[in-house]
Design an enzyme around this catalytic site. Sequence first.
Site, short mmCIF file in Angstrom:
data_model
loop_
_atom_site.label_atom_id
_atom_site.label_comp_id
_atom_site.label_asym_id
_atom_site.label_seq_id
_atom_site.Cartn_x
_atom_site.Cartn_y
_atom_site.Cartn_z
N ARG A 18 27.02 2.79 19.83
CA ARG A 18 26.07 3.15 20.88
C ARG A 18 26.32 4.55 21.45
O ARG A 18 25.53 5.06 22.24
CB ARG A 18 26.12 2.11 22.01
CG ARG A 18 27.40 2.17 22.85
CD ARG A 18 27.62 0.92 23.67
NE ARG A 18 26.74 0.80 24.80
CZ ARG A 18 27.04 1.17 26.05
NH1 ARG A 18 28.23 1.75 26.28
NH2 ARG A 18 26.20 0.99 27.03
N ASP A 41 37.42 11.85 24.28
CA ASP A 41 37.39 11.29 22.93
C ASP A 41 37.60 12.38 21.89
O ASP A 41 38.28 12.18 20.87
CB ASP A 41 36.03 10.64 22.64
CG ASP A 41 35.72 9.46 23.52
OD1 ASP A 41 35.42 8.38 22.97
OD2 ASP A 41 35.74 9.59 24.75
N ARG A 57 30.13 14.26 36.67
CA ARG A 57 31.54 13.94 36.48
C ARG A 57 32.04 14.52 35.16
O ARG A 57 31.25 14.94 34.31
CB ARG A 57 31.77 12.43 36.49
CG ARG A 57 31.10 11.67 35.35
CD ARG A 57 31.48 10.19 35.40
NE ARG A 57 30.88 9.42 34.33
CZ ARG A 57 29.74 8.73 34.41
NH1 ARG A 57 29.06 8.75 35.55
NH2 ARG A 57 29.28 8.04 33.39
N SER A 58 33.34 14.53 35.00
CA SER A 58 33.96 14.99 33.76
C SER A 58 34.69 13.81 33.11
O SER A 58 34.27 12.65 33.27
CB SER A 58 34.92 16.15 34.04
OG SER A 58 35.43 16.69 32.85
N GLY A 62 37.94 7.58 31.99
CA GLY A 62 37.99 7.11 30.61
C GLY A 62 38.41 5.65 30.51
O GLY A 62 38.15 5.00 29.50
N ASP A 99 37.29 2.72 31.64
CA ASP A 99 36.22 1.96 32.28
C ASP A 99 36.00 0.66 31.50
O ASP A 99 35.34 0.69 30.47
CB ASP A 99 34.93 2.78 32.40
CG ASP A 99 34.59 3.56 31.13
OD1 ASP A 99 35.44 3.74 30.24
OD2 ASP A 99 33.43 4.00 31.03
N GLU A 156 36.45 0.73 17.93
CA GLU A 156 36.70 1.50 19.15
C GLU A 156 38.04 1.13 19.78
O GLU A 156 38.75 1.98 20.32
CB GLU A 156 35.56 1.21 20.13
CG GLU A 156 35.73 1.80 21.50
CD GLU A 156 34.74 1.24 22.49
OE1 GLU A 156 34.46 1.93 23.48
OE2 GLU A 156 34.25 0.11 22.28
N GLU A 183 31.93 -4.09 29.31
CA GLU A 183 30.50 -4.14 29.59
C GLU A 183 29.63 -4.24 28.35
O GLU A 183 28.45 -4.56 28.44
CB GLU A 183 30.07 -2.88 30.35
CG GLU A 183 30.68 -2.74 31.71
CD GLU A 183 30.18 -1.48 32.41
OE1 GLU A 183 29.75 -1.60 33.58
OE2 GLU A 183 30.21 -0.40 31.81
#
Length: 504
Positions: free
Chosen positions: A115, A123, A168-169, A275, A277, A460, A475
């Site tokens: 996605r 990344d 945001r970064s 990162g 999350d 991932e 999520e």
Amino acid sequence: MTDHLLQTSGALFEAVQRARLFDDSKTFPDSVPLADPGTIESEFRRVLDDFVRTHFAPPAQAAGNATDGGTDPAAGLAAHIDRLWPTLTRDADRADAPHGSLIPLPYPYVVPGGRFREIYYWDSYFTMLGLVASRRFELLDSMIRNFAWLIDTHGHIPNGNRSYFLSRSQPPMFGFMLRLLERERGFDAIRPYLPQLEREYAWWMAHARTPHRGAAMPDRHVVRLCDGSVLNRYWDDRNTPREESYAEDVELYARAAPARRDELYRNLRAGAESGWDFSSRWCGEEGGLEDIRTTELIPVDLNCLLFRIERMLGDWLARLDEPRAVDYRLAAERRRVAAVKHCWNEEHGWFFDWSWREEGQSGCWSLAGVFPLYCGVADEAQAERVARNIAERFLRSGGVVTTLADSHEQWDSPNGWAPLQWVTVQGLLDYGHDELAREIATRFVDLADRVWRRTGKLMEKYDVCDMSLDAGGGEYPVQDGFGWTNGVVRAFIERFGLDAYPAD
């Protein structure tokens, strides 16, 4: 009286009221349905679906999935990863969709896969490790040029090249990308990018000169602590649901305690900037996402990365005889002292995040605690104790686990993530713990290899506790592709000579 009426709550109610179809907002709640509410709601969804499909083009089917790179166990995992890079590579973007959310990039780049159809900031560093191992130096060059362009255009590197990511970064890895380029091409190759690195650093440090008034003072990414030291936190300039997770955020908001609602969205967004999350690291082991408090914590990983950037700028600018090199070196030393003071726990032998609000350590055991080794913040004695805790607490059959808590969030046990495997292994190598570093790398590559032979995919994230499973939690479903896993696994194979696993 019914508990739910279409004209007083729900998606249809909100759409009508926000569109202001009536001059008086009381008109629609007082209207009488002319059909069964279930029928009306079904028709509304059908009309909405038709409208969206008529006026919007959905994103193209994600590439880089399943066996796009070809599955040939006899050739080995390294060869498979080498074949996947073209599948995950995007050409320079055409600026012919001015109303879309994509920020067009001027040079080719690699996407994670699944996605994730756009470039992502942190990344990309771990993807670049694999590009170097695969000798794809042209992609390394073009991705760095894209990030420099983003800094020049937007003042910082956003979470990803989407307009909704601009507030945001992500963990600041641009300096580490330049260090990777320097190793391959020398100092002259990175010299043109030093102004962008300084500009990015200034973005993270905006408002750092706020006068100290005794109490802890947060201001966007900067927090001045009670003792006057300055450290950083994750932050987002917006306090609204994330566009990419809108429904999930709104549903969570409905469940949140009233006292937490005002800052819930900002803390979710700050968690996305980290990162991680999401993770119990931001919520406490007993809490859920309703209790997320990302902005209340001084993250040990972020401050170690910024320390390393200060050191790199100090060293690189000194080579150019720039007087401000001294300022960066002094800033690095001040940050090192403050980070160790607040985050090092002598009793446990570990680095923890610091709560500026509660003036104490979070107590969450996470692999953020290995960043002081990766960035050179720890001394030899501290590194020895961290290495012992990695072996005793975090080492699993498939590598190192992200935290010791099983919260069902994806950045928790039982999951392991490629970037944290790399940070752990490289940190251990830098402090002489070569055997443990090799063991972690070997276990992670073995796990990735087993899953690839079973499914034809690189993932991932992975369940590092049970070698028969993939991963879960979070999520969205587990994504395959996958940029940073490809990068780290390919780099481990190159570094340790690990591409020789027989089929089960």
